[in-house]
Design an enzyme around this catalytic site. Structure first.
Site, PDB file in Angstrom:
ATOM      1  CG  HIS A 135      -0.066  11.396   2.262  1.00 33.25           C
ATOM      2  ND1 HIS A 135       0.403  10.337   3.019  1.00 33.25           N
ATOM      3  CD2 HIS A 135      -0.678  10.832   1.189  1.00 33.25           C
ATOM      4  CE1 HIS A 135       0.095   9.196   2.427  1.00 33.25           C
ATOM      5  NE2 HIS A 135      -0.561   9.474   1.312  1.00 33.25           N
ATOM      6  CD  GLU A 162      -3.308   9.460  -5.028  1.00 25.79           C
ATOM      7  OE1 GLU A 162      -2.144   9.282  -5.437  1.00 25.79           O
ATOM      8  OE2 GLU A 162      -3.704   9.069  -3.924  1.00 25.79           O
ATOM      9  CD  GLU A 191      -0.907   4.983  -4.598  1.00 29.09           C
ATOM     10  OE1 GLU A 191      -0.839   6.199  -4.368  1.00 29.09           O
ATOM     11  OE2 GLU A 191      -1.547   4.195  -3.894  1.00 29.09           O
TER      12      GLU A 191
END
Length: 402
Positions: A232, A262, A358
Site C-alpha cells: 500500500h 496487481e 495475491e
C-alpha cells in the site's frame, strides 16, 4: 424568531437510478430483517459506510459527520447531514431523514424518531465508536443491544447474481487500467505519470459502462524499486530506471464496489536473482488459484501455500495473508474479515463467494532480487471450482516492458 428543526425530510428532485434494481435492495433488506428476527432485534442502527451502502445503495462522504441507516420491521431510512441536501435521498433505497447541525446530537434525535425508546437495538462493534455507543445508550434508552457485525458480514460474503455481474465489470475495468499502465512504462517516466495513465483509462471505462453512476475514488498505486516493498505504498515522483522492479496496482471503484489488479513488472530486463523470486511467487499464485475450491477452508489454503514457500526457503519473505473477500469495500472502509486467506480464519469457501489470490514476497534492499513481488487475481467460487475474472496476464513473458 423562527424555530429551527432538529431534522426534516428534504426529498429534492426525483429518485436516481441506483447501481442495482430496487428488487436487489429489497432482497438484502429482507435478509437483514431475518437477521433481526433471529437475534431478537427491533431496530438496526448501522453507522458504517459498507453496511449503509450495501443495504441502501447510499455511499456517504463523512467529512467529520456521522451517517446512519435505520432498519426496522417496516422502515428503511438513511440518516444524513444537511450539507448533502437531497443527494442522499436521491441515491438511496427507501426513506431519508436529514439532520441539522445547529444543535449537537440532532443526528441521534433523527435516529430516535425512527427507533423510539426502550427497544432492542442492533449495532456494529467494528465501527461504532465508544463515544457514539454512549450516545446510542443515552438517546435511545435501549432495553438491550446486540452486535450485528458478524451476521451482516456473513450476509455480505454471499454475492447475488447482480453483485457478481458488477464485480466482473470491475475486474474488466481493472484490466483496462493495467494495459494503459503497461503502455506508459518506459525509462525516465515518473511513477505518478504512469499511475495517472492507468487511473484516467479506468475512469473513462467506468463512465462508458455505467453512465448513470456517481464517480469517485478510482485510483492506482504504481510503485518502482524500493517503493515496491509494501503493498500500500503511495505513488511518488521517482523516475523509472532500466532493470527496476515495478508493482502495478489498479483499483476501480464502482458505486462502492472495489476490485483490483496487481502485477509484478520489470523495466526492460530482469536479473537472475529477481527472476527466481518472481517465478516462485507466480508458482504460489497458480497453486493458490487451484486451491480455491468450494469446501476448502481459508486456513487450509493458507497452510498449503505456506508449505510451498517453506520448501523453497522463502516463507520468511511473506508479508501478509494470501487473499480477501470482495464487495462493498475500499481502502478506507469495509472489510469482510471472516473471508481472508490467513492461518486464523476457518471460514469454508462456498459458491457465490468472491476472493482474491495475491501472494507477496518482499526482499530487503541491498539483497539480490530486492523488491516486492505480488500477483493478484479475483476468483468467484462456483459449485465445482472457481471462475477467474481477471484477464491481464501475469509473469515474466508479458511483464518485462519498456
Amino acid at each position: 424568531m423562527t424555530s429551527r428543526p432538529e431534522f426534516y425530510r428534504f426529498h429534492n428532485g426525483e429518485k436516481a437510478a441506483l447501481q442495482f434494481a430496487d428488487a436487489e435492495y429489497a432482497d438484502r433488506v429482507a435478509g437483514l430483517r431475518k437477521i433481526l428476527v433471529d437475534n431478537g432485534v427491533d431496530a438496526a442502527v448501522f453507522s458504517s459506510m459498507h453496511n449503509i451502502s450495501y443495504y441502501s445503495g447510499f455511499t456517504y462522504c463523512a467529512f467529520g459527520r456521522p451517517y446512519a441507516l435505520v432498519v426496522t420491521a417496516t422502515e428503511c431510512v438513511t440518516i444524513s447531514a444537511g450539507i448533502d441536501a437531497g443527494q442522499p435521498w436521491r441515491r438511496c433505497y427507501g426513506d431519508n431523514i436529514t439532520y441539522t447541525d445547529w444543535q449537537r446530537d440532532n443526528y441521534w434525535r433523527a435516529i430516535l424518531s425512527v427507533t423510539g425508546t426502550g427497544k432492542v437495538i442492533g449495532y456494529e462493534s467494528d465501527h461504532l465508536s465508544l463515544q457514539q455507543k454512549s450516545k446510542l445508550d443515552s438517546f435511545l434508552s435501549p432495553s438491550a443491544t446486540k452486535d450485528l457485525y458478524e451476521p451482516t458480514m456473513r450476509q455480505r460474503m454471499h454475492k447475488s447474481a447482480a453483485e457478481l455481474e458488477m464485480i466482473r465489470a470491475g475486474a474488466a475495468v481493472a484490466d483496462v487500467g493495467g494495459y494503459a499502465i503497461r503502455d506508459a512504462v518506459k525509462e525516465g517516466a515518473r511513477e505518478i505519470d504512469v499511475a495517472m495513465a492507468g487511473r484516467d483509462a479506468m475512469e473513462l471505462e467506468i463512465a462508458k459502462r455505467f453512465p448513470d453512476a456517481e464517480y469517485r475514488d478510482t485510483w492506482v498505486w504504481f510503485q518502482s524499486g524500493i517503493n515496491t516493498d509494501g503493498a500500500h505504498n503511495p505513488v511518488t515522483a521517482r523516475r523509472l530506471q532500466r532493470g527496476d522492479i515495478l508493482s502495478l496496482n489498479t483499483f476501480p471503484m464502482i458505486s462502492g464496489y472495489y476490485t483490483a489488479l496487481e502485477r509484478t513488472m520489470f523495466v526492460g530486463e530482469v536479473d537472475d536473482a529477481s527472476l527466481q523470486y518472481w517465478e516462485a511467487n507466480v508458482g504460489a499464485h497458480e497453486l493458490g488459484i487451484s486451491l480455491l475450491q468450494p469446501g476448502a477452508s481459508c486456513a487450509e489454503v493458507t497452510d498449503q501455500i505456506n508449505a510451498f514457500f517453506a520448501e523453497r526457503d522463502m516463507l520468511q519473505y511473506r508479508t501478509f495473508g494470501y487473499g480477501h473477500s470482495f464487495g462493498v469495500l475500499s481502502h478506507y472502509y469495509g472489510r469482510e474479515a471472516g473471508l481472508e486467506l490467513r492461518e486464523d480464519i476457518d471460514t469454508v469457501l462456498e459458491p457465490g463467494m468472491v476472493i482474491s489470490m495475491e501472494p507477496m514476497l518482499t526482499i530487503a534492499d541491498g539483497q539480490p532480487g530486492a523488491g516486492g513481488y505480488r500477483e493478484h487475481d479475483i476468483l468467484i467460487i462456483t459449485e465445482d471450482g472457481n471462475e477467474n475474472i481477471t484477464g491481464y496476464p501475469y509473469g515474466p513473458d508479458f511483464n518485462v516492458v519498456g
